[in-house]
Scaffold this motif. Sequence first.
Motif, PDB file in Angstrom:
ATOM      1  N   MET A  78      27.007  44.303  35.454  1.00  8.57           N
ATOM      2  CA  MET A  78      28.083  45.030  36.124  1.00  8.57           C
ATOM      3  C   MET A  78      28.006  44.851  37.634  1.00  8.57           C
ATOM      4  SD  MET A  78      28.207  48.484  33.785  1.00  8.57           S
ATOM      5  CE  MET A  78      29.185  49.397  34.944  1.00  8.57           C
ATOM      6  N   LYS A  79      26.797  44.857  38.186  1.00  8.89           N
ATOM      7  CA  LYS A  79      26.635  44.656  39.625  1.00  8.89           C
ATOM      8  C   LYS A  79      27.113  43.261  40.016  1.00  8.89           C
ATOM      9  CE  LYS A  79      23.374  44.809  43.384  1.00  8.89           C
ATOM     10  NZ  LYS A  79      22.170  44.195  43.830  1.00  8.89           N
ATOM     11  N   ALA A  80      26.710  42.260  39.239  1.00 10.83           N
ATOM     12  CA  ALA A  80      27.134  40.882  39.525  1.00 10.83           C
ATOM     13  C   ALA A  80      28.642  40.727  39.393  1.00 10.83           C
ATOM     14  CB  ALA A  80      26.416  39.907  38.588  1.00 10.83           C
ATOM     15  N   GLU A  81      29.220  41.354  38.371  1.00  9.49           N
ATOM     16  CA  GLU A  81      30.675  41.282  38.180  1.00  9.49           C
ATOM     17  C   GLU A  81      31.416  41.950  39.325  1.00  9.49           C
ATOM     18  OE1 GLU A  81      31.442  42.895  34.305  1.00  9.49           O
ATOM     19  OE2 GLU A  81      30.471  41.209  33.306  1.00  9.49           O
ATOM     20  N   ASN A  82      30.926  43.096  39.785  1.00  7.15           N
ATOM     21  CA  ASN A  82      31.561  43.778  40.919  1.00  7.15           C
ATOM     22  C   ASN A  82      31.501  42.940  42.184  1.00  7.15           C
ATOM     23  OD1 ASN A  82      32.445  46.093  39.607  1.00  7.15           O
ATOM     24  ND2 ASN A  82      30.503  47.137  39.880  1.00  7.15           N
ATOM     25  N   GLU A  83      30.352  42.315  42.427  1.00 10.51           N
ATOM     26  CA  GLU A  83      30.211  41.459  43.606  1.00 10.51           C
ATOM     27  C   GLU A  83      31.157  40.262  43.509  1.00 10.51           C
ATOM     28  OE1 GLU A  83      26.037  40.592  43.655  1.00 10.51           O
ATOM     29  OE2 GLU A  83      25.512  42.582  44.419  1.00 10.51           O
ATOM     30  N   GLU A  84      31.243  39.671  42.339  1.00 11.07           N
ATOM     31  CA  GLU A  84      32.131  38.518  42.143  1.00 11.07           C
ATOM     32  C   GLU A  84      33.588  38.933  42.284  1.00 11.07           C
ATOM     33  OE1 GLU A  84      33.170  34.730  41.962  1.00 11.07           O
ATOM     34  OE2 GLU A  84      31.084  35.376  41.931  1.00 11.07           O
ATOM     35  N   PHE A  85      33.951  40.069  41.722  1.00 15.19           N
ATOM     36  CA  PHE A  85      35.325  40.557  41.841  1.00 15.19           C
ATOM     37  C   PHE A  85      35.689  40.756  43.307  1.00 15.19           C
ATOM     38  CE2 PHE A  85      38.432  43.968  42.253  1.00 15.19           C
ATOM     39  CZ  PHE A  85      39.479  43.441  41.506  1.00 15.19           C
ATOM     40  N   SER A  86      34.783  41.366  44.069  1.00 15.63           N
ATOM     41  CA  SER A  86      35.036  41.594  45.493  1.00 15.63           C
ATOM     42  C   SER A  86      35.269  40.279  46.228  1.00 15.63           C
ATOM     43  CB  SER A  86      33.862  42.344  46.131  1.00 15.63           C
ATOM     44  OG  SER A  86      33.770  43.635  45.605  1.00 15.63           O
ATOM     45  N   ALA A  87      34.486  39.277  45.893  1.00 13.03           N
ATOM     46  CA  ALA A  87      34.664  37.964  46.528  1.00 13.03           C
ATOM     47  C   ALA A  87      35.969  37.320  46.084  1.00 13.03           C
ATOM     48  CB  ALA A  87      33.477  37.061  46.192  1.00 13.03           C
ATOM     49  N   GLN A  88      36.262  37.399  44.802  1.00 13.52           N
ATOM     50  CA  GLN A  88      37.471  36.751  44.278  1.00 13.52           C
ATOM     51  C   GLN A  88      38.749  37.381  44.798  1.00 13.52           C
ATOM     52  OE1 GLN A  88      37.761  33.911  42.595  1.00 13.52           O
ATOM     53  NE2 GLN A  88      35.548  33.699  42.751  1.00 13.52           N
ATOM     54  N   VAL A  89      38.761  38.687  44.960  1.00 16.53           N
ATOM     55  CA  VAL A  89      39.978  39.363  45.402  1.00 16.53           C
ATOM     56  C   VAL A  89      40.327  38.987  46.847  1.00 16.53           C
ATOM     57  CG1 VAL A  89      39.137  41.580  46.339  1.00 16.53           C
ATOM     58  CG2 VAL A  89      41.212  41.514  44.961  1.00 16.53           C
ATOM     59  N   ARG A  90      39.343  38.472  47.589  1.00 11.65           N
ATOM     60  CA  ARG A  90      39.581  38.024  48.963  1.00 11.65           C
ATOM     61  C   ARG A  90      39.732  36.500  49.052  1.00 11.65           C
ATOM     62  NH1 ARG A  90      35.268  41.626  49.496  1.00 11.65           N
ATOM     63  NH2 ARG A  90      33.837  39.901  49.818  1.00 11.65           N
ATOM     64  N   SER A  91      39.726  35.830  47.919  1.00 13.08           N
ATOM     65  CA  SER A  91      39.754  34.366  47.905  1.00 13.08           C
ATOM     66  C   SER A  91      41.137  33.796  48.200  1.00 13.08           C
ATOM     67  CB  SER A  91      39.281  33.854  46.536  1.00 13.08           C
ATOM     68  OG  SER A  91      40.282  34.115  45.561  1.00 13.08           O
ATOM     69  N   GLU A  92      41.168  32.505  48.451  1.00 11.40           N
ATOM     70  CA  GLU A  92      42.436  31.793  48.654  1.00 11.40           C
ATOM     71  C   GLU A  92      43.286  31.851  47.385  1.00 11.40           C
ATOM     72  OE1 GLU A  92      43.709  30.570  51.528  1.00 11.40           O
ATOM     73  OE2 GLU A  92      41.959  31.575  52.386  1.00 11.40           O
ATOM     74  N   ASP A  93      42.639  31.766  46.231  1.00 11.52           N
ATOM     75  CA  ASP A  93      43.377  31.868  44.967  1.00 11.52           C
ATOM     76  C   ASP A  93      44.092  33.210  44.855  1.00 11.52           C
ATOM     77  OD1 ASP A  93      42.784  29.354  44.018  1.00 11.52           O
ATOM     78  OD2 ASP A  93      41.193  30.014  42.662  1.00 11.52           O
ATOM     79  N   ALA A  94      43.398  34.281  45.212  1.00 10.88           N
ATOM     80  CA  ALA A  94      44.008  35.606  45.144  1.00 10.88           C
ATOM     81  C   ALA A  94      45.170  35.707  46.120  1.00 10.88           C
ATOM     82  CB  ALA A  94      42.967  36.683  45.438  1.00 10.88           C
ATOM     83  N   LYS A  95      44.983  35.173  47.316  1.00 11.74           N
ATOM     84  CA  LYS A  95      46.075  35.198  48.301  1.00 11.74           C
ATOM     85  C   LYS A  95      47.291  34.463  47.755  1.00 11.74           C
ATOM     86  CE  LYS A  95      42.952  35.478  52.215  1.00 11.74           C
ATOM     87  NZ  LYS A  95      42.281  34.718  53.261  1.00 11.74           N
ATOM     88  N   GLU A  96      47.058  33.317  47.138  1.00 16.38           N
ATOM     89  CA  GLU A  96      48.163  32.551  46.559  1.00 16.38           C
ATOM     90  C   GLU A  96      48.812  33.328  45.421  1.00 16.38           C
ATOM     91  OE1 GLU A  96      50.955  29.753  45.204  1.00 16.38           O
ATOM     92  OE2 GLU A  96      50.099  30.198  47.159  1.00 16.38           O
ATOM     93  N   ALA A  97      48.025  33.953  44.576  1.00 16.55           N
ATOM     94  CA  ALA A  97      48.573  34.723  43.456  1.00 16.55           C
ATOM     95  C   ALA A  97      49.420  35.891  43.953  1.00 16.55           C
ATOM     96  CB  ALA A  97      47.439  35.234  42.562  1.00 16.55           C
ATOM     97  N   PHE A  98      48.916  36.626  44.942  1.00 20.14           N
ATOM     98  CA  PHE A  98      49.669  37.756  45.478  1.00 20.14           C
ATOM     99  C   PHE A  98      50.954  37.299  46.160  1.00 20.14           C
ATOM    100  CE2 PHE A  98      45.252  39.788  45.961  1.00 20.14           C
ATOM    101  CZ  PHE A  98      45.327  40.376  44.709  1.00 20.14           C
ATOM    102  N   THR A  99      50.863  36.215  46.939  1.00 14.29           N
ATOM    103  CA  THR A  99      52.041  35.685  47.618  1.00 14.29           C
ATOM    104  C   THR A  99      53.083  35.230  46.610  1.00 14.29           C
ATOM    105  OG1 THR A  99      50.697  34.985  49.500  1.00 14.29           O
ATOM    106  CG2 THR A  99      52.853  33.939  49.266  1.00 14.29           C
ATOM    107  N   ALA A 100      52.624  34.506  45.580  1.00 12.62           N
ATOM    108  CA  ALA A 100      53.548  34.029  44.551  1.00 12.62           C
ATOM    109  C   ALA A 100      54.218  35.200  43.838  1.00 12.62           C
ATOM    110  CB  ALA A 100      52.803  33.146  43.545  1.00 12.62           C
TER     111      ALA A 100
END
Length: 119
Positions: A78-100
């Motif tokens: 759960m700790k690793a998943e939370n850390e990964e989620f935090s990183a992913q939500v700030r990623s370029e992919d997330a920015k593209e998904a939100f913009t799209a």
Amino acid sequence: MPARIGHLRAAELIMLGTPFDARRAAELGLVTEVVSDTDLRARATETARKLAAKPAAALQASKRLMKAPFREQLKAAMKAENEEFSAQVRSEDAKEAFTAFMEKRKPDFARTVKSQASA
């Protein structure tokens, strides 16, 4: 989930995100039984009665002992998943998904692949 249903099946569910029904959940071992809507209340009541007839302390001990080996592993996951989620939500992919989404178009992740190719 990989510990419960195996890496390959967990990867399929998590990576593809394909919806599945109750029968598939039973095949994967995620549920113990599939019952019809009309039989659900009766089956739940029957199960509750069976459990209520058992000694509560023994049930609690059984549950605690079955879960104990997995608690630390689960906390670490759960700790690793939370850390990964935090990183992913700030990623370029997330920015593209939100913009799209805001632009009501399909996301184009092709331009973000280069930065993540080493992952």
